[in-house]
Enzyme design. Sequence first.
Site, mmCIF file in Angstrom:
data_model
loop_
_atom_site.group_PDB
_atom_site.id
_atom_site.type_symbol
_atom_site.label_atom_id
_atom_site.label_comp_id
_atom_site.label_asym_id
_atom_site.label_seq_id
_atom_site.Cartn_x
_atom_site.Cartn_y
_atom_site.Cartn_z
ATOM 1 N N GLU A 103 3.636 1.729 2.610
ATOM 2 C CA GLU A 103 4.758 0.775 2.576
ATOM 3 C C GLU A 103 5.758 1.079 1.463
ATOM 4 O OE1 GLU A 103 1.858 0.041 4.687
ATOM 5 O OE2 GLU A 103 1.336 -0.736 2.714
ATOM 6 N N GLU B 80 -4.542 -9.509 1.850
ATOM 7 C CA GLU B 80 -3.696 -9.617 3.031
ATOM 8 C C GLU B 80 -3.855 -10.941 3.771
ATOM 9 O OE1 GLU B 80 -5.418 -6.955 2.155
ATOM 10 O OE2 GLU B 80 -4.169 -5.160 2.310
ATOM 11 N N HIS C 29 -0.606 -3.339 5.152
ATOM 12 C CA HIS C 29 -0.908 -1.940 4.892
ATOM 13 C C HIS C 29 -1.818 -1.363 5.966
ATOM 14 C CE1 HIS C 29 -1.756 1.767 2.961
ATOM 15 N NE2 HIS C 29 -2.965 1.446 2.535
ATOM 16 N N GLY D 92 0.850 -1.183 0.000
ATOM 17 C CA GLY D 92 0.000 0.000 0.000
ATOM 18 C C GLY D 92 0.884 1.231 0.000
ATOM 19 N N SER D 93 0.267 2.385 -0.007
ATOM 20 C CA SER D 93 1.032 3.626 -0.131
ATOM 21 C C SER D 93 1.990 3.836 1.035
ATOM 22 C CB SER D 93 0.079 4.823 -0.240
ATOM 23 O OG SER D 93 -0.829 4.836 0.874
ATOM 24 N N HIS E 126 -14.861 -28.602 21.722
ATOM 25 C CA HIS E 126 -15.603 -27.819 20.734
ATOM 26 C C HIS E 126 -17.043 -27.571 21.153
ATOM 27 C CE1 HIS E 126 -16.777 -27.259 16.199
ATOM 28 N NE2 HIS E 126 -16.743 -26.124 16.856
ATOM 29 N N GLY F 196 -9.604 -23.175 13.400
ATOM 30 C CA GLY F 196 -10.945 -23.391 12.878
ATOM 31 C C GLY F 196 -11.403 -22.291 11.948
#
Length: 543
Positions: free
Chosen positions: A45, A64, A87, A42-43, A294, A417
């Site tokens: 980075e 991402e 980003h 992104g800008s 679970h 999960g």
Amino acid sequence: MSSSSSAPAAPTVDAAAPSTVRTAVLALLRQMGMTTIFGNPGSTELPMFRDFPEDFRYVLGLQEAVVVGMADGYAQATRRPAIVNLHSAAGVGNAMGNIFTAFLNRTPLVITAGQQARSILPFDPFLFSAQATELAKPYVKWSIEPARAQDVPQALARACYVAMQPPCGPVLVSIPADDWEQPAAPVPVRQVGTGLRPDPALLAQIGDALDASARPAIVVGAGVDRDGAWDEVRALAERHQARVWVAPMSARGGFAEDHPLFAGFLPAIRERIVERLAGHDLVLVLGAPAFSYHVEGEGPHLPEGARLCQLIDDAHTAAWTPVGLAAQCSIGLGVRDLLARPAPATPRTPPAPRTPLPRAEPPAPGERMSVAFALQTLNEVRDAGCIVVEEAPGSRPVMQERLHFTRSHTFFTMASGGLGWGMPATVGVALGSPGQRVIGLIGDGSSMYSIQALWSAAQLKLPITFVILNNRRYAALQDFAPVFGYAPGETPQGTALPDLDFVALARGQGLDALRVSDAGELAGVLRQSLQGDAPVLVEIEVD
């Protein structure tokens, strides 16, 4: 990860190099062997990657979540920390599902997140992160936005060490875009040990209990394979003639499934665990929680008369374990210490081996093949050294019966999960396992969370076979519905997945792809797909 140090060697620092944040960070990463960077830029980075050095590799993911999944697989395959560039708030938000999975997978990830320039942060600028250090919590071990640009290299060094300290996990460093050109001193890499031996007195109690047991059971979790303790656990089981179970929801293998002492897989249900462990007077849990559930349950956590002992690298897990002894340590070091004790004077009688399942039969003419037949066929045609990365939750119980793993470091799945990890993790594992064929065993529903990973596989030309089990539904949800009171045959809303064309999706991203609906053709298609150096997708239509 193994209990080795977090840096490859004592470093040398190039005093002549330009002393900026960028050059100091790149020198640090180079000395730590972290020259593969996963990202979706992104800008904020862009300043990080000016004059990108030729000895570094940037692995692009198209979303991402894909980026973090690839880095997770790569770190697990290489047993080293991986670096991920995201980003600002938007990118970290998109990646949160797989950051959560990396946290539960105990994967060492160093996440850098772009931030807007410091000079405009007081004005809530476009694409900034208002609470950058809080956004990824509680699923990062440590997060920081350094107070000064000059502190960025030291913060990244600390992040690398924290990521590798047991239990391993992701960390996050938020870096303002205007920091990269600021002056900063290079940071020397240090040797930081990560191995932790168990308390000798507590280990002696566990060893005495194991020696005195008449019918011991061992339950292995992902920590066994993460710590490279596969062979030691086999030796311990053979010494004590202990039946070996895999812990509920284990993200890795820990014991050869063709070994006479292998007993099977424990379900994530309290009552069923007690049933399967009945008859054992000692349960030794290695590298896993005791136990992951679970659904709600009631009654005891262990069979009557049984005692629990546990080796775990996570103090938090040791603290909530409801009964028994728990030693915090490296699994490998703990098991080696148990093996260093004298063997019991009286050898035990081996337990009876498991009764093998009958073969799954091919379908009748005009019917779709079963998942059992499809996975049985895959088991027969693949080499035992092939690595399988799995995210097919609705088919996992069948996989545990039909697709057998007999070697260390050949099976990976997600501990969380959460869906969307498996397809990009397959790419990361393949990237970190040069020369090995990798199979991505993915459910149709799971694959659609991060289908963009196919593009990365094609661009990287990795030897991957993606096997998509297409049953046109979220099978895990439909199969689980009766637990919550659904009538037999009643279909929950939002669980049907008609009309997905995985062959078209794969070809549109640069992969060869085949669809199999005829059971008689399956073995040949799978054999063909496991050859060559390029990625391929096989869509299997199952009942």
